[in-house]
Design a protein around this motif. Structure first.
Motif, mmCIF file in Angstrom:
data_model
loop_
_atom_site.group_PDB
_atom_site.id
_atom_site.type_symbol
_atom_site.label_atom_id
_atom_site.label_comp_id
_atom_site.label_asym_id
_atom_site.label_seq_id
_atom_site.Cartn_x
_atom_site.Cartn_y
_atom_site.Cartn_z
ATOM 1 N N MET A 3 5.645 8.185 6.689
ATOM 2 C CA MET A 3 4.342 8.600 7.202
ATOM 3 C C MET A 3 3.228 7.718 6.635
ATOM 4 O O MET A 3 2.279 7.355 7.336
ATOM 5 C CB MET A 3 4.072 10.063 6.849
ATOM 6 C CG MET A 3 4.906 11.063 7.631
ATOM 7 S SD MET A 3 4.572 10.981 9.413
ATOM 8 C CE MET A 3 2.829 11.374 9.446
ATOM 9 N N MET A 4 3.354 7.351 5.368
ATOM 10 C CA MET A 4 2.312 6.548 4.737
ATOM 11 C C MET A 4 2.256 5.149 5.334
ATOM 12 O O MET A 4 1.173 4.555 5.441
ATOM 13 C CB MET A 4 2.549 6.478 3.215
ATOM 14 C CG MET A 4 1.386 5.926 2.432
ATOM 15 S SD MET A 4 -0.213 6.716 2.804
ATOM 16 C CE MET A 4 0.122 8.415 2.309
ATOM 17 N N LEU A 51 0.822 -1.206 0.000
ATOM 18 C CA LEU A 51 0.000 0.000 0.000
ATOM 19 C C LEU A 51 0.856 1.256 0.000
ATOM 20 O O LEU A 51 0.598 2.211 -0.737
ATOM 21 C CB LEU A 51 -0.921 0.004 1.221
ATOM 22 C CG LEU A 51 -2.256 -0.747 1.123
ATOM 23 C CD1 LEU A 51 -2.898 -0.840 2.501
ATOM 24 C CD2 LEU A 51 -3.190 -0.070 0.145
ATOM 25 N N SER A 52 1.889 1.255 0.826
ATOM 26 C CA SER A 52 2.743 2.441 0.966
ATOM 27 C C SER A 52 3.545 2.715 -0.299
ATOM 28 O O SER A 52 3.634 3.858 -0.756
ATOM 29 C CB SER A 52 3.691 2.261 2.162
ATOM 30 O OG SER A 52 2.971 2.019 3.342
ATOM 31 N N ALA A 54 -7.814 6.422 -2.628
ATOM 32 C CA ALA A 54 -7.919 7.467 -1.610
ATOM 33 C C ALA A 54 -6.549 7.843 -1.055
ATOM 34 O O ALA A 54 -6.234 9.020 -0.878
ATOM 35 C CB ALA A 54 -8.839 7.009 -0.482
ATOM 36 N N LEU A 55 -5.708 6.839 -0.797
ATOM 37 C CA LEU A 55 -4.370 7.093 -0.264
ATOM 38 C C LEU A 55 -3.494 7.831 -1.283
ATOM 39 O O LEU A 55 -2.726 8.728 -0.926
ATOM 40 C CB LEU A 55 -3.701 5.780 0.147
ATOM 41 C CG LEU A 55 -4.294 5.067 1.366
ATOM 42 C CD1 LEU A 55 -3.635 3.706 1.559
ATOM 43 C CD2 LEU A 55 -4.129 5.911 2.622
ATOM 44 N N ILE A 56 -3.623 7.439 -2.552
ATOM 45 C CA ILE A 56 -2.839 8.098 -3.607
ATOM 46 C C ILE A 56 -3.226 9.567 -3.731
ATOM 47 O O ILE A 56 -2.357 10.453 -3.810
ATOM 48 C CB ILE A 56 -3.029 7.372 -4.956
ATOM 49 C CG1 ILE A 56 -2.336 6.007 -4.935
ATOM 50 C CG2 ILE A 56 -2.478 8.219 -6.116
ATOM 51 C CD1 ILE A 56 -2.641 5.140 -6.133
ATOM 52 N N LEU A 57 -4.518 9.842 -3.746
ATOM 53 C CA LEU A 57 -4.987 11.227 -3.866
ATOM 54 C C LEU A 57 -4.586 12.046 -2.641
ATOM 55 O O LEU A 57 -4.269 13.232 -2.756
ATOM 56 C CB LEU A 57 -6.506 11.249 -4.046
ATOM 57 C CG LEU A 57 -7.022 10.652 -5.360
ATOM 58 C CD1 LEU A 57 -8.543 10.637 -5.380
ATOM 59 C CD2 LEU A 57 -6.483 11.437 -6.551
#
Length: 224
Positions: free
Chosen positions: A160-161, A28-29, A99-102
């Protein structure tokens, strides 16, 4: 001690779940920061666009994303994206990833903008005096020098991610905190699984922070 014994038992019995959780967290990160960096670069360049409506829209997007909780954004995209694309029916994992990318793109755009502004203005003036146009100056002169400011900050964004992906466990996407909930549900233990997860997060972030620190030192040494 019973506490230590329980940790050893959990690690020996559920090591595969902790490993899977670590893999999902890193996946994901990595994907988030990679595509977030690409989109963030585009946003940073658009923010310097001469066309006022474009600058306004980009600035509004960045401020909205940075001014709202990431968990709220995860909820919104998890519910809205399937409604917007009923034919494709994207999985929860894909919705969370988008959502995480944006979210990351908004922060990365500011990192890149700050890196560009950190370059001495005299470099731009010298390039323009030599006949380079605005785009040539940006891509051939400014950006190569801004990299030394941008890369360490991107490393920190990655760190942080890794921690922020823990919020994705709300939707059970397989990350570390999701595996914690699985182990807790199976064993009825709370503190021991949390301790193991905490150690894994610490090892990941501590190792990466040291790597970022080494990168910063090397880039500063290269300036001399």
């Amino acid at each position: 001690m019973e506490f230590i014994d329980n940790i050893i038992i959990l690690v020996s019995k559920y090591w595969n779940l902790f490993l899977i959780g670590t893999g999902y967290t890193l996946l994901l990160s990595i994907i988030t920061v990679f595509f977030g960096s690409i989109l963030g670069s585009v946003l940073a360049l658009l923010k310097n666009n001469k066309f006022l409506p474009v600058r306004f829209l980009v600035s509004a997007y960045v401020e909205i994303v940075r001014g709202t909780p990431i968990l709220l954004q995860l909820y919104i995209f998890t519910f809205i994206i399937p409604l917007a694309f009923p034919v494709f029916k994207p999985s929860t994992f894909v919705c969370i990833l988008i959502a995480l990318i944006l979210n990351s793109a908004a922060y990365v755009s500011e990192v890149i903008r700050s890196g560009i502004e950190a370059v001495d203005k005299g470099q731009t003036e010298a390039a323009r005096s030599l006949g380079l146009n605005k785009n040539q100056t940006l891509f051939k002169i400014v950006l190569p020098q801004a990299v030394r400011y941008i890369l360490p900050a991107l490393g920190n964004e990655f760190i942080m991610m890794i921690k922020e992906t823990s919020l994705a466990s709300t939707f059970f996407v397989g990350d570390l905190m999701t595996q914690y909930q699985t182990v807790t549900g199976a064993t009825f233990l709370v503190i021991e699984p949390l301790t193991i997860i905490g150690i894994i997060y610490f090892v990941l972030t501590f190792s990466l922070s040291k790597g970022v620190a080494v990168l910063e030192r090397r880039m500063k040494a290269g300036e001399r």
